[in-house]
Design an enzyme around this catalytic site. Structure first.
Site, PDB file in Angstrom:
ATOM      1  N   SER A  58      11.886 -57.133  21.770  1.00  0.00           N
ATOM      2  CA  SER A  58      11.227 -56.601  22.964  1.00  0.00           C
ATOM      3  C   SER A  58       9.926 -57.288  23.330  1.00  0.00           C
ATOM      4  O   SER A  58       9.360 -56.984  24.384  1.00  0.00           O
ATOM      5  CB  SER A  58      10.993 -55.099  22.795  1.00  0.00           C
ATOM      6  N   GLY A 297      -0.787 -56.105  22.754  1.00  0.00           N
ATOM      7  CA  GLY A 297       0.305 -56.606  21.930  1.00  0.00           C
ATOM      8  C   GLY A 297       1.637 -56.015  22.312  1.00  0.00           C
ATOM      9  O   GLY A 297       1.782 -55.354  23.339  1.00  0.00           O
ATOM     10  N   HIS A 298       2.610 -56.268  21.453  1.00  0.00           N
ATOM     11  CA  HIS A 298       3.964 -55.735  21.620  1.00  0.00           C
ATOM     12  C   HIS A 298       4.719 -56.012  20.337  1.00  0.00           C
ATOM     13  O   HIS A 298       4.429 -56.975  19.624  1.00  0.00           O
ATOM     14  CB  HIS A 298       4.680 -56.395  22.795  1.00  0.00           C
ATOM     15  N   ASP A 299       5.682 -55.163  20.031  1.00  0.00           N
ATOM     16  CA  ASP A 299       6.602 -55.385  18.916  1.00  0.00           C
ATOM     17  C   ASP A 299       8.002 -55.624  19.466  1.00  0.00           C
ATOM     18  O   ASP A 299       8.297 -55.326  20.636  1.00  0.00           O
ATOM     19  CB  ASP A 299       6.632 -54.178  17.971  1.00  0.00           C
ATOM     20  N   ALA A 301      12.367 -55.561  18.110  1.00  0.00           N
ATOM     21  CA  ALA A 301      13.360 -55.343  17.055  1.00  0.00           C
ATOM     22  C   ALA A 301      14.746 -55.606  17.618  1.00  0.00           C
ATOM     23  O   ALA A 301      15.076 -55.143  18.718  1.00  0.00           O
ATOM     24  CB  ALA A 301      13.266 -53.917  16.511  1.00  0.00           C
TER      25      ALA A 301
END
Length: 452
Positions: A58, A297-299, A301
């Site tokens: 993502s 920010g961003h993560d 998966a």
């Protein structure tokens, strides 16, 4: 930067937390420093290197959001106009949402459109258009604008807006309008392009156990604008540097206006899951108010792969960590805490329940909470809450059922984890303005449906 120290730290943390392979890139003082450790695939033993590609999941959404803001800057898109003004064919099951959902709501995850609708519409260039057409039966998990709930579906709709306004499929628009100007030549979307590089496979398994290679490599092409980019960690940091440099590439090419870069960092909605964290969503970016400074920010998966990006604009520091299994959240927590403290003066908060949890009447939280593709059942076990979460959509055969024992932090905020090998995650019980009971877990809102 002490390269040997950070190389050993990355390797040791990954070994301690069963992460098969990882790549790390750090932007400090205008230079990108790269590290890698482990293997890309435990079945083949191929070594992870700094030029290896991982799935960034993502974090892709930040690229799609940047493309959208380019169109805004060009005067071709109004963030506050209904999506149907650009995509007349757009529809979801709720007629009010169909007519009123805006591009801004899609970018900030406030549209209420059920978000985890993973439909494979084929490998053709029409896959995103076909996906958007299939959204006609997609429900709402909340009315537009009243809370935030992470929506993969909404970002695929944004990808379709890019296609319609540019006349290009999303992958081509991404390449020509963003990746090529950035010089991000190790960032690709399609499997046939990934095959030109060393690439990672995801690994699955319970925390604390040795992970094994996943049976599936990646997501459907129709999920592209929401999460199918493959990249090196250094290329992810190059993308972050674009936003630090006010929308200019290192050679001075203007990719996005500085005012639109700034607009992406403006808070749009509070995230109701972290007590006192000041966590908000911007236009694509997650906004963190951490001790020592503002962080964006961003993560990401995918299937057995997780990626993390944090940027401290005032310090001009960016860190990207890409992984392929194990317990990478713990590696990220420890590594980013050390890196950002040393190089940006920012402390990364750690969420955990108090040593002496408060006494809470948990009975009102018991029930079933249901959203597209996922069901959560909360039960009372001798005065303590237990959460059972299960995928019900296309990912049901890949992602395991999870069980969390919940520890109260406040009356409505709880901390949960599967076992001691994982970091704590927040679980919030709250109500919408109309009094409807909701659960917020894994960045998603889910309405309470059944008392048990």
């Amino acid at each position: 930067m002490d390269m040997d120290h950070w190389q050993h730290r990355l390797s040791n943390l990954c070994a301690a937390h069963q992460v098969p392979g990882a790549s790390l890139a750090v932007l400090v003082d205008g230079e990108i420093h790269e590290f890698a450790t482990g293997v890309l695939h435990r079945g083949t033993g191929v070594e992870a290197t700094t030029d290896s590609l991982f799935q960034i999941g993502s974090i892709t959404k930040l690229y799609t959001a940047t493309l959208i803001m380019q169109l805004v800057a060009e005067g071709r898109l109004d963030l506050d106009a209904p999506v149907v003004s650009v995509l007349p064919e757009f529809a979801v099951a709720d007629p009010v949402a169909t007519k009123t959902v805006t591009t801004r709501q899609l970018l900030s995850h406030t549209s209420g459109i059920d978000g985890d609708f993973f439909l494979d519409t084929g490998r053709g260039d029409d896959c995103v258009a076909a996906y958007v057409a299939a959204c006609a039966g997609l429900g709402q998990n909340h009315p537009p604008g009243v809370t935030m709930s992470y929506s993969n579906s909404g970002f695929t709709v944004l990808g379709r807006i890019v296609e319609v306004l540019t006349g290009q499929v999303w992958d081509v628009a991404l390449r020509e309008r963003l990746l090529d100007p950035l010089g991000a030549h190790s960032t690709v979307t399609l499997p046939e392009d990934v095959l030109r590089f060393r690439s990672a496979l995801g690994h699955l398994g319970e925390p604390g156990e040795e992970p094994v290679p996943a049976p599936v490599w990646g997501l459907n092409r129709s999920a592209g604008p929401a999460g199918i980019i493959n990249a090196t960690a250094a290329d992810v940091v190059r993308f972050a540097r674009l936003h630090l440099d006010g929308g200019r590439t290192p050679d001075g090419t203007r990719v996005l206006g500085i005012e639109h870069v700034a607009a992406m960092r403006q808070p749009q909605v509070d995230v109701p899951i972290r007590q006192g964290s000041g966590m908000q969503w911007g236009l694509g970016w997650v906004l963190y108010d951490w001790p020592g400074g503002r962080v964006i920010g961003h993560d990401g998966a995918t299937i057995g792969q997780k990626a993390f990006l944090r940027v401290v604009p005032e310090a001009r520091v960016a860190v990207a960590l890409l992984t392929n299994g194990g317990v990478p959240a713990e590696v990220q927590q420890r590594l980013f805490t050390e890196l950002l403290t040393e190089h940006a003066g920012v402390a990364v908060p750690r969420f955990a329940p108090p040593a002496d949890p408060p006494a809470v009447d948990v009975t009102r939280h018991v029930g079933t909470y249901l959203r597209e593709g996922y069901e959560v059942e909360v039960t009372n076990r001798d005065g303590a809450l237990h959460l059972r979460g299960e995928n019900t959509g296309e990912l049901a055969q890949i992602n395991p059922v999870i069980h969390l024992d919940l520890v109260p932090v406040t009356e409505c905020l709880f901390a949960g984890r599967r076992n001691e090998h994982e970091p704590w995650v927040p679980v919030v019980f709250y109500t919408l303005p109309d009094g409807s009971p909701y659960l917020h877990f894994s960045m998603r809102a889910a309405p309470k449906t059944i008392e048990v």
